[in-house]
Design an enzyme around this catalytic site. Structure first.
Site, short mmCIF file in Angstrom:
data_model
loop_
_atom_site.label_atom_id
_atom_site.label_comp_id
_atom_site.label_asym_id
_atom_site.label_seq_id
_atom_site.Cartn_x
_atom_site.Cartn_y
_atom_site.Cartn_z
N GLU A 1 63.02 49.43 22.77
CA GLU A 1 63.17 48.10 23.39
C GLU A 1 63.52 48.22 24.87
O GLU A 1 63.83 49.31 25.35
CB GLU A 1 64.28 47.31 22.66
CG GLU A 1 65.63 48.00 22.71
CD GLU A 1 66.80 47.05 22.80
OE1 GLU A 1 66.76 46.12 23.63
OE2 GLU A 1 67.78 47.26 22.06
N LYS B 1 77.53 46.40 16.61
CA LYS B 1 78.61 46.63 17.58
C LYS B 1 79.90 45.99 17.11
O LYS B 1 79.89 44.89 16.56
CB LYS B 1 78.25 46.00 18.93
CG LYS B 1 77.47 46.91 19.81
CD LYS B 1 76.86 46.11 20.93
CE LYS B 1 76.13 44.97 20.32
NZ LYS B 1 74.88 44.59 20.64
#
Ligand code: PSU
Ligand code: MN
Length: 301
Positions: free
Chosen positions: A21, A155
């Site tokens: 990405e 995360k």
């Protein structure tokens, strides 16, 4: 407007391919570490015997496989738009340059026939979700698009239990790569036990192939712990996240700026440690994604 005239898709026949990405390049890390990391990931994938394809939208054209020069230019570009699922048509129509999030990269990788994708972390359910309703469209994408993503876990800035519940509801397999516990991006492990654990790339490829043969039409999440020497202390990370979250509240940040804002603040608060860990874990994910792509490619022969 014809989409086909606005995209460059390489011939992928006979190639174990891995997508990368670009939002992490433009919105996830500072220059020049972002470019160094992007190029190092491509190298890890090549070393594993696969071919890297970094995905982005340049002046309204979808590009599957940016050149080194294009990665460098995008890495310096401070006006590129963060393109998620909803932003793809707009970015093309307006001839703009955009970096693709996990969701958008999955869509474009699928368009090109790429099944494996490496990144650092995925978006998820944000803390304070009850108030803000902030759930990344990355999560939804896994239930729609059959691309398998290697990451280092959600995360720790997110609401982890709710993120895991969301994936469970959407029927997204979360495969622990050589781990029985969910890694939390900056830290190698956590107390969340996973339902599925894989010994190696071969093991992962077997599950992915079955998922595809069953026609489940959804993606999988392969969670690969950050290498031991780069794993940060969970209490230290939590402390830093709390600081970043209170700065965010003061600055009134919301919407698509939330994740880039928090990542940026964390680099400062941790004295650069979060960045060092981020680079190490992405490279590690690129390597594992390369190995999985090769294993899957062999199985299909
Ligand atoms: N996690 C990182 N670095 C990043 C991102 C996630 O460690 O740069 C990016 C990815 O591109 C991901 C996006 O798809 O943030 C999620 O943004 P949001 O939470 O706004 O959906
Ligand atoms: Mn969001």
């Amino acid at each position: 407007m014809n989409l086909l005239e606005n995209m460059e898709i390489p011939d992928l026949s006979g190639v174990p391919a891995v997508a990368l990405e670009t939002t992490v390049l433009t919105h996830g890390m500072p220059y020049p570490q972002n470019v160094e990391c992007a190029l190092a990931c491509e190298e890890e994938i090549r070393k594993a015997g696969a071919k890297p394809y970094t995905i982005g939208i340049l002046d309204g054209r979808i590009k599957i496989g940016l050149t080194k020069e294009e990665i460098e230019a995008l890495g310096r570009n401070t006006t590129a738009i963060k393109v998620s699922r909803k932003d793809i048509p707009y970015c093309i129509a307006e001839g703009k340059t955009g970096s693709t999030t996990v969701a958008a990269t999955m869509i474009l990788a699928h368009l090109a026939g790429i099944r494996i994708f490496a990144t650092g972390g995925i978006g998820g359910v944000h803390r304070g979700f009850e108030e803000t309703m902030d759930v990344s469209s990355d999560l939804e994408e896994f239930s729609k698009t059959p691309v398998h993503v290697v990451c280092a876990g959600p995360k720790a800035i997110l609401d982890i239990p709710r993120t895991m519940e969301y994936l469970e509801t959407k029927g997204v397999p979360v495969l622990g790569y050589q781990t029985e516990f969910l890694p939390l991006f900056y830290t190698r492990t956590s107390s969340y036990r996973l339902d599925i654990s894989c010994r190696d790339a071969e093991d992962v490829a077997t599950l992915l192939q079955l998922q595809e043969q069953l026609g489940l039409k959804s993606g999988s999440l392969i969670v690969n712990p950050v290498p031991e020497e780069y794993s940060l202390d969970p209490e230290f990370v939590e402390d830093c996240i709390q600081k970043a979250l209170s700065m965010m509240e003061k600055d009134g940040i919301h919407g698509k700026q939330v994740t880039p804002y928090l990542l940026d603040k964390l680099v400062g608060i941790t004295g650069g440690k979060s960045l060092e860990t981020n680079v190490a874990l992405i490279k590690n994910n690129a390597r594992v994604a390369g190995e999985i792509a090769v294993a899957l490619w062999r199985k299909d022969r």
